[in-house]
Write a protein that holds these residues in place. Structure first.
Motif, PDB file in Angstrom:
ATOM      1  N   ILE A 171      -8.113   2.664  -1.574  1.00 45.78           N
ATOM      2  CA  ILE A 171      -8.503   1.840  -0.425  1.00 45.78           C
ATOM      3  C   ILE A 171      -9.191   2.738   0.597  1.00 45.78           C
ATOM      4  CG2 ILE A 171      -7.667   0.308   1.401  1.00 45.78           C
ATOM      5  CD1 ILE A 171      -5.149  -0.102  -0.371  1.00 45.78           C
ATOM      6  N   ILE A 199       0.846  -1.198   0.000  1.00 46.11           N
ATOM      7  CA  ILE A 199       0.000   0.000   0.000  1.00 46.11           C
ATOM      8  C   ILE A 199       0.882   1.248   0.000  1.00 46.11           C
ATOM      9  CG2 ILE A 199      -1.761   1.278   1.290  1.00 46.11           C
ATOM     10  CD1 ILE A 199      -2.647  -1.455   2.418  1.00 46.11           C
ATOM     11  N   PRO A 219      -6.529  -0.154   6.758  1.00 44.26           N
ATOM     12  CA  PRO A 219      -7.355  -0.365   5.559  1.00 44.26           C
ATOM     13  C   PRO A 219      -8.627  -1.140   5.873  1.00 44.26           C
ATOM     14  CG  PRO A 219      -5.065  -0.904   5.119  1.00 44.26           C
ATOM     15  CD  PRO A 219      -5.180  -0.733   6.606  1.00 44.26           C
ATOM     16  N   LEU A 251     -10.229   3.879   4.385  1.00 49.08           N
ATOM     17  CA  LEU A 251      -9.432   3.793   5.616  1.00 49.08           C
ATOM     18  C   LEU A 251     -10.281   4.162   6.830  1.00 49.08           C
ATOM     19  CD1 LEU A 251      -6.255   5.675   4.303  1.00 49.08           C
ATOM     20  CD2 LEU A 251      -6.536   3.203   4.472  1.00 49.08           C
TER      21      LEU A 251
END
Length: 549
Positions: free
Chosen positions: A43, A13, A86, A45
């Motif tokens: 992604i 990531i 994540p 969060l």
């Protein structure tokens, strides 16, 4: 995103935190995959935000868990750190994602607003009153329709809330302010009696009212040391940027001037070259002018000579004019005479034309009479020809009828010939049967032979008589055909001779030739038919002669 289980850690990531120079900038954390089948995909969060002081103390910012955070004036001289985990459909086995800013600097706009308010003695702001919670139940505020848009006025006496119509809602003398970090642009005002939730237009206004009220309470008319330092630093930075801009502008001007100097030098060189070329051209032009002056002097001398000649020519012209006048008078006389002659000529021409037309009319009448007579003669000739053509057609019909009779006779002869052939075949069969029967009695053989010979002789005699008759009829038919042909040719010769004697024009000759050609074609067709009939008769005679043998 796929729900299949995978091992994902922080190495898969990328994390990026936007903002963080001034405290008025919005902070935004982003994350995306840097490898694998989801490379480049963002992604979501779940975050936790912290303040880091200069003493490296970590203080959690409460009630903030999203990917955005708007700093306030309380965050100046601190770092903002964020820890993010994540949110995936499968298990995340890595460490929390971490990002942080530098120490936040104060935005000078806030202190400009605060200084302006101190100069004016108060600060007026537009706000929206969202909630009121009285600490004492004896003070209900049921008559207000919340949320209420109003004007907030802060000064030494406290806080006042007024409507758009300048109506006082309430006044708070002693109060405290609290910035709500979880919601942007919101501030909480409270004391022992009441608690208010107010939304301002933006975060800069929120921080300005907070700083203004704080300085009023501490009874200071100046800003804090850190704020003053930030203001001075911001002023110096602005001045430095202005000087940098001025230097860059001067450099650009210098470059432009150097370019202009180079261009001017090149133009100066070109102008010098042009001046030299112009000097040369002027010298050449001066020489040309001198030559032209000489030519002009020569021309003047020639003109003086020509002036004497022109005077002589003028006198000659005067003499010629007098002669022309005399000629014009004589010309007029001649024209009058010519007009009279033309009139006489027209009269004579009219008379001659009348005589000529009369003669032509007489000749045309004579020709017309001749043509009418000839037409009558030709009509008579045409009538005679039509009669003769009808006679020929009738003769042709008779010939066709005779031909049909001949064909009928030939057909009857063919039938007789076929019957004779059948009888001959029967006789041959009988002879073969008689020869094959050897077991019969000799007496019977002799009697049968005598009888058969007599029958054969009778048959042969009858066939010979018939053959003679056929030959005679065929010869008679050929003779009649020849006679008809001769008669037809004689008639055609008579017609053509008569016609050629009487006709003089080419058109009638062509018509007669066409008639003769058509009659000749019909004769040739008849001759071909007779020839075929002759061939058939010959074949029949040959076959009969074979049978007689």
């Amino acid at each position: 995103m796929s729900t299949s289980k995978s091992i994902i850690d922080e190495t898969y990531i990328n994390v990026h935190l936007k903002g963080g120079n001034l405290h008025s900038e919005l902070l935004h954390i982003e994350a995306s995959f840097n490898k694998g089948q989801f490379k480049g995909q963002s992604i979501p969060l779940r975050c936790q935000w912290f303040n880091i002081t200069k003493d490296q103390d970590f203080v959690e910012i409460e009630d903030v868990s999203g990917q955005f955070y708007q700093p306030c004036i309380l965050d100046i001289d601190t770092k903002i750190m964020v820890q993010a985990i994540p949110i995936l459909d499968f298990e995340y086995n890595g460490m929390p994602l971490v990002a942080e800013t530098n120490f936040l600097q104060a935005d000078s706009k806030i202190f400009d607003l605060v200084n302006q308010a101190f100069n004016e003695g108060e600060m007026q702001l537009n706000c929206k009153l969202e909630n009121i919670q009285p600490q004492d139940d004896n003070q209900p505020f049921t008559d207000l329709n919340l949320p209420q848009i109003c004007t907030l006025i802060a000064n030494d006496q406290g806080l006042m809330f007024k409507t758009d119509q300048n109506k006082m809602l309430f006044n708070i003398e002693k109060y405290q302010l609290k910035i709500i970090k979880k919601n942007n642009n919101q501030i909480e005002i409270f004391n022992q009696n009441i608690k208010l939730l107010v939304a301002l237009t933006n975060n800069i206004v929120r921080d300005a009212i907070f700083q203004f009220s704080k300085t009023l309470k501490s009874k200071k008319t100046h800003l804090s040391d850190t704020a003053q330092l930030y203001v001075t630093l911001s002023d110096y930075e602005q001045k430095l940027t202005q000087k940098d801009n001025e230097i860059s502008q001067l450099q650009e001007i210098k470059q432009k001037l150097t370019k202009n100097l180079n261009e001017l030098q090149s133009q100066c060189n070109l102008n010098n070259k042009k001046i030299e070329s112009n000097d040369k051209q002027l010298a050449q032009q001066n020489l040309q002018v001198q030559n032209k002056d000489k030519e002009i002097y020569n021309l003047k001398q020639q003109i003086d000579k020509l002036d004497g000649k022109t005077q002589i020519f003028i006198q000659e012209i005067k003499v010629l004019k007098s002669q022309v006048i005399l000629l014009e008078s004589t010309n007029k006389k001649f024209q009058l005479e010519i007009d009279e002659l033309k009139k006489n000529q027209h009269q004579n021409q009219d008379e001659i034309r009348e005589m000529f037309y009369k003669e032509k009319l007489d000749s045309l009448k004579q020709q017309n009479d001749k043509c009418t007579k000839e037409n009558q003669q030709w009509q008579l000739i045409n009538d005679q020809l039509m009669k003769e053509i009808k006679k020929l057609e009738s003769n042709n019909m008779l010939i066709l009828e005779e031909k049909e009779l001949i064909q009928n006779e030939l057909n009857s002869l063919k039938k007789k010939y076929e019957s004779l052939l059948q009888e001959i075949e029967l006789n041959q069969k009988k002879e073969k049967s008689d020869i094959s029967s050897e077991s019969d009695v000799q007496s019977n053989k002799q009697s049968e032979i005598i009888i058969s010979n007599s029958i054969v002789q009778n048959n042969n005699n009858g066939s010979q008589d018939e053959i003679k008759r056929l030959k005679i009829t065929i010869n008679n038919l050929e003779a009649t055909i020849k006679n008809l042909k001769c008669d037809y040719e004689q008639d055609m010769l008579k017609l053509t001779n008569k016609h050629f004697l009487k006709s003089n024009t080419s058109q009638e000759i062509q018509m007669l030739q066409k008639l003769a050609n058509s009659l000749a074609e019909s004769l040739s067709d008849k001759e071909q038919a007779l020839q075929t009939q002759r061939n058939i008769n010959r074949e029949l005679l040959n076959k009969l002669s074979e049978y007689t043998k």
